[in-house]
Motif scaffolding. Structure first.
Motif, mmCIF file in Angstrom:
data_model
loop_
_atom_site.group_PDB
_atom_site.id
_atom_site.type_symbol
_atom_site.label_atom_id
_atom_site.label_comp_id
_atom_site.label_asym_id
_atom_site.label_seq_id
_atom_site.Cartn_x
_atom_site.Cartn_y
_atom_site.Cartn_z
ATOM 1 N N PHE A 15 46.774 33.731 41.486
ATOM 2 C CA PHE A 15 45.851 34.469 41.130
ATOM 3 C C PHE A 15 46.303 35.671 39.758
ATOM 4 C CE2 PHE A 15 45.498 32.413 45.449
ATOM 5 C CZ PHE A 15 43.862 31.966 45.413
ATOM 6 N N THR A 16 47.313 36.284 40.316
ATOM 7 C CA THR A 16 48.008 37.093 39.712
ATOM 8 C C THR A 16 47.986 36.474 38.172
ATOM 9 O OG1 THR A 16 48.381 38.230 41.671
ATOM 10 C CG2 THR A 16 49.510 38.653 39.147
ATOM 11 N N VAL A 17 48.542 35.523 37.552
ATOM 12 C CA VAL A 17 48.367 34.290 36.511
ATOM 13 C C VAL A 17 47.074 34.535 35.527
ATOM 14 C CG1 VAL A 17 48.819 32.822 35.898
ATOM 15 C CG2 VAL A 17 50.623 33.515 37.489
ATOM 16 N N MET A 18 46.080 33.975 36.616
ATOM 17 C CA MET A 18 45.512 33.872 35.824
ATOM 18 C C MET A 18 44.056 35.115 35.655
ATOM 19 S SD MET A 18 45.259 31.190 34.986
ATOM 20 C CE MET A 18 43.956 30.960 33.792
ATOM 21 N N SER A 19 44.522 35.676 36.495
ATOM 22 C CA SER A 19 43.493 37.403 36.448
ATOM 23 C C SER A 19 44.211 38.082 35.440
ATOM 24 C CB SER A 19 43.274 38.414 38.042
ATOM 25 O OG SER A 19 42.130 37.629 38.293
ATOM 26 N N PHE A 331 44.088 23.135 30.828
ATOM 27 C CA PHE A 331 42.778 23.577 30.457
ATOM 28 C C PHE A 331 42.327 24.594 31.375
ATOM 29 C CE2 PHE A 331 38.075 22.521 32.414
ATOM 30 C CZ PHE A 331 37.904 22.315 30.764
ATOM 31 N N ALA A 332 42.872 25.686 32.129
ATOM 32 C CA ALA A 332 42.588 26.417 32.602
ATOM 33 C C ALA A 332 42.912 27.633 31.703
ATOM 34 C CB ALA A 332 42.774 26.555 33.869
ATOM 35 N N LYS A 333 44.364 26.884 31.225
ATOM 36 C CA LYS A 333 44.285 28.373 30.061
ATOM 37 C C LYS A 333 43.509 28.515 28.895
ATOM 38 C CE LYS A 333 49.330 29.008 31.578
ATOM 39 N NZ LYS A 333 50.126 27.788 30.777
ATOM 40 N N ARG A 334 43.028 27.098 28.138
ATOM 41 C CA ARG A 334 42.829 27.354 26.840
ATOM 42 C C ARG A 334 41.017 27.961 27.608
ATOM 43 N NH1 ARG A 334 39.428 22.921 23.884
ATOM 44 N NH2 ARG A 334 40.204 21.703 25.412
ATOM 45 N N MET A 335 40.458 27.486 28.801
ATOM 46 C CA MET A 335 39.116 27.803 28.749
ATOM 47 C C MET A 335 39.088 29.249 28.584
ATOM 48 S SD MET A 335 36.913 25.894 31.906
ATOM 49 C CE MET A 335 35.414 27.132 31.870
ATOM 50 N N THR A 336 39.548 30.023 28.974
ATOM 51 C CA THR A 336 40.615 31.583 29.569
ATOM 52 C C THR A 336 40.533 32.182 27.606
ATOM 53 O OG1 THR A 336 41.318 31.045 31.617
ATOM 54 C CG2 THR A 336 41.274 33.435 30.464
ATOM 55 N N ILE A 337 41.616 31.239 26.744
ATOM 56 C CA ILE A 337 41.867 31.936 25.942
ATOM 57 C C ILE A 337 40.550 32.036 24.670
ATOM 58 C CG2 ILE A 337 43.657 31.932 23.971
ATOM 59 C CD1 ILE A 337 45.458 31.499 26.589
ATOM 60 N N GLU A 338 39.991 30.581 24.509
ATOM 61 C CA GLU A 338 39.080 29.982 23.731
ATOM 62 C C GLU A 338 37.564 30.046 24.242
ATOM 63 O OE1 GLU A 338 39.820 25.554 22.422
ATOM 64 O OE2 GLU A 338 41.942 26.406 21.923
#
Ligand code: PMP
Ligand code: GLN
Length: 383
Positions: A15-19, A331-338
């Motif tokens: 939760f901390t990482v993704m926020s 995929f979660a990281k890419r959704m956030t960044i891209e």
């Protein structure tokens, strides 16, 4: 200096990482579960009133009596069972503390605790810190059902506790009467305790009713159920909740509770006791969040994500395998960044990082944010 970690394999909570990633990339944050809207001004005014009028010293260890009485009435009304507000209900500093203290009150070194994975991420470290052994049972997309026969095979003479969570974070699935009937048979004639995490009790959709463990006489005597005002009042930052259990269990719980927190925020307990007098404050939540779920699903229905509408919680899981075969964390990281929408990968809630190509969206957001997120999600191209 050498530090010997008690939790050597544990990193920072997802939760901390993704926020953090969402903030860094200015993405819409549908990852960590919290509303992007404020709690009721009436509730905030009540808190101010009690702060301004000197209700600022320690509360009783067990919680404010008017609040525990209010909760006893609520439980009796909703689940048809009378709990003694003095000896069987305790206010806690969030459900997390209730869970931690319960595990530490009952789990001895070497005891086994069965958890249902994907599991909310505070269970496992709490069990390990108590010296317990985590025994995972895995449920899977798309139906997330427990096969009670297979579950029963995990029970051994060392099983001390089962942790259940309904409505279930992250899957959005719920336990129904059949589940409790099966569970009842499995634990009859054992000393197994049940920790029932019911923090999303009021977020349940499509006319379903929340089935609380408290409604089952044969299970109640071995159960501790935990709840969160953070969820019910749109105030996750207040970190207040409560626990309900038969007197003998509560007696042991309090031995730990009194020394890991002693008591919880006083003026807020006064304010909540007044506020909950109006039961529409919590009975209206199912409709309120169902509208958000439906709006969000409408916005993503033409995207390549596949989903079954969430039955409860304020989360929706969706399968992205038509978009990509990347690991869900990537995929979660890419959704956030891209693409500018942050989500939670589900594999982090499995001990073996089982990757079903499923991510979790939090729809506890205002309409404009859900609409904007929907637009961005629709631009996602298969890779
Ligand atoms: N259990 C579950 C299933 C949750 O999703 C959460 C997160 N809010 C908690 C417990 C913890 O609740 P609290 O914020 O009241 O500690
Ligand atoms: N319960 C929230 C979720 O599942 C987050 C709680 C937290 O950040 N620890 O997203």
């Amino acid at each position: 200096m050498q530090i010997t970690s008690k939790l050597p394999n544990l990193g920072t909570t997802i939760f901390t990482v993704m926020s953090g990633l969402a903030n860094q990339h200015n993405a819409i944050n549908l990852s960590q579960g919290f509303p992007n809207f404020d709690c009721d001004p009436k509730l905030k005014n009540l808190v101010s009133h009690y702060v301004q009028n000197g209700y600022n010293q320690y509360c009783p260890m067990t919680g404010l009596p008017t609040l525990t009485q209010r909760l006893a009435n609520k439980i009796e009304h909703l689940y048809q069972v009378a709990y003694n507000p003095k000896t069987e209900i305790n206010i806690t500093s969030g459900a997390t503390q209730a869970i931690f203290s319960t595990i530490h009150a009952f789990v001895h070194a070497g005891d086994q605790v069965i958890i249902v994975e994907p599991a909310y991420d505070c269970y496992q470290p709490s069990i390990q810190l108590a010296g317990g052994i985590v025994v995972p049972y895995q449920i899977k997309a798309p139906d997330w059902k427990i096969d009670w026969e297979a579950f029963g095979q995990l029970i051994t003479p060392k099983t001390k506790m089962i942790i259940l969570n309904t409505p279930h974070n992250p899957s959005g699935s719920i336990l129904i009467d059949d589940d409790y009937q099966a569970l009842q048979k499995l634990v009859a004639d054992t000393n197994i305790l049940i920790l029932s995490d019911e923090v999303y009790e009021h977020m349940i959709y499509d006319g379903q009713k929340h089935c609380s463990i408290l409604s089952y006489p044969a299970l109640r005597k071995r159960s501790l159920a935990v709840y969160s005002f953070g969820k019910t009042l749109h105030a996750t930052g207040w970190k207040l909740g409560y626990i309900v259990a038969d007197e003998a269990l509560m007696y042991e719980f309090r031995k730990v509770h009194q020394f890991d927190v002693f008591s919880s925020n006083t003026p807020m307990q006064y304010a909540i006791a007044d506020y909950l007098e109006d039961e529409s404050t919590y009975l209206g939540l199912a409709n309120f969040f169902q509208q958000k779920r439906d709006l969000f699903l409408d916005k993503i229905k033409d995207s390549p994500f596949e989903f079954i509408p969430s039955a409860g919680t304020y989360f929706q899981v969706a399968d992205y395998s038509a978009i990509s075969d990347e690991p869900d964390t990537e995929f979660a990281k890419r959704m956030t960044i891209e693409y500018g929408v942050a989500v939670i990968p589900i594999s982090v809630f499995y001990h073996n990082n089982l990757d079903n190509k499923v991510v979790r969206f939090c729809f506890a957001k205002t309409e404009d944010v859900l609409e904007e997120a929907g637009k961005l999600i629709k631009t996602i191209q298969p890779k």
